[in-house]
Design a protein around this motif. Structure first.
Motif, mmCIF file in Angstrom:
data_model
loop_
_atom_site.group_PDB
_atom_site.id
_atom_site.type_symbol
_atom_site.label_atom_id
_atom_site.label_comp_id
_atom_site.label_asym_id
_atom_site.label_seq_id
_atom_site.Cartn_x
_atom_site.Cartn_y
_atom_site.Cartn_z
ATOM 1 N N LYS A 21 89.851 11.395 -50.242
ATOM 2 C CA LYS A 21 89.781 11.286 -48.780
ATOM 3 C C LYS A 21 90.241 12.600 -48.128
ATOM 4 C CE LYS A 21 91.556 8.693 -44.889
ATOM 5 N NZ LYS A 21 92.654 7.892 -44.395
ATOM 6 N N ILE A 22 91.330 13.167 -48.635
ATOM 7 C CA ILE A 22 91.811 14.455 -48.125
ATOM 8 C C ILE A 22 90.762 15.535 -48.389
ATOM 9 C CG2 ILE A 22 93.561 16.261 -48.428
ATOM 10 C CD1 ILE A 22 95.580 14.010 -49.039
ATOM 11 N N MET A 23 90.154 15.475 -49.578
ATOM 12 C CA MET A 23 89.125 16.464 -49.930
ATOM 13 C C MET A 23 87.949 16.387 -48.951
ATOM 14 S SD MET A 23 89.069 16.239 -54.086
ATOM 15 C CE MET A 23 87.872 17.551 -54.317
ATOM 16 N N ARG A 24 87.507 15.168 -48.625
ATOM 17 C CA ARG A 24 86.387 15.011 -47.679
ATOM 18 C C ARG A 24 86.732 15.594 -46.317
ATOM 19 N NH1 ARG A 24 86.010 10.142 -50.177
ATOM 20 N NH2 ARG A 24 87.142 9.040 -48.551
ATOM 21 N N GLU A 25 87.934 15.286 -45.831
ATOM 22 C CA GLU A 25 88.348 15.774 -44.517
ATOM 23 C C GLU A 25 88.409 17.304 -44.486
ATOM 24 O OE1 GLU A 25 92.054 13.745 -43.974
ATOM 25 O OE2 GLU A 25 91.086 11.823 -43.581
ATOM 26 N N LYS A 26 89.020 17.890 -45.517
ATOM 27 C CA LYS A 26 89.153 19.350 -45.559
ATOM 28 C C LYS A 26 87.790 20.025 -45.778
ATOM 29 C CE LYS A 26 93.031 21.139 -47.407
ATOM 30 N NZ LYS A 26 93.947 21.736 -46.625
#
Length: 106
Positions: A21-26
């Motif tokens: 999820k963090i990867m998608r946002e970044k």
């Protein structure tokens, strides 16, 4: 059994859900130009966006996939997650609430 705030062990849900999820946002932030191009194309094309926006969609997918498949990017996001988790375990306050402005007077 108390949790070590600085513990590095990741649960299944952390590896497979929270870090991605963090990867998608970044990745969306880093591919913001492609996101904007694709969004503009879709708004301008209306119902024909499937046909007309293939180039923009391909560019966006390529940019996002490059980030998703980058092991260094995964490690960066993992370390960010571990830092947030450690802070939560110390304070008991989620990052989102900690970042909100606290009232100056009661």
């Amino acid at each position: 059994m108390a949790l070590d705030p600085a513990g590095q062990h990741l649960r299944h849900v952390e590896k497979d859900v929270l870090i991605p999820k963090i990867m998608r946002e970044k990745a969306r932030e880093r591919c913001s130009e492609q996101v904007q191009d694709f969004t503009k194309c879709c708004k301008d094309s209306g119902i024909l966006m499937v046909v007309k926006c293939r180039k923009e969609n391909s560019a966006l997918k390529e940019c996002l996939t490059a980030h998703y498949n980058d092991p260094a990017f995964y490690e960066e996001c993992k370390m960010e997650y571990l830092k947030e988790r450690e802070e939560f375990r110390k304070t008991g306050i989620p990052t989102k609430k900690r970042l909100q402005k606290l009232p100056t007077s009661m």
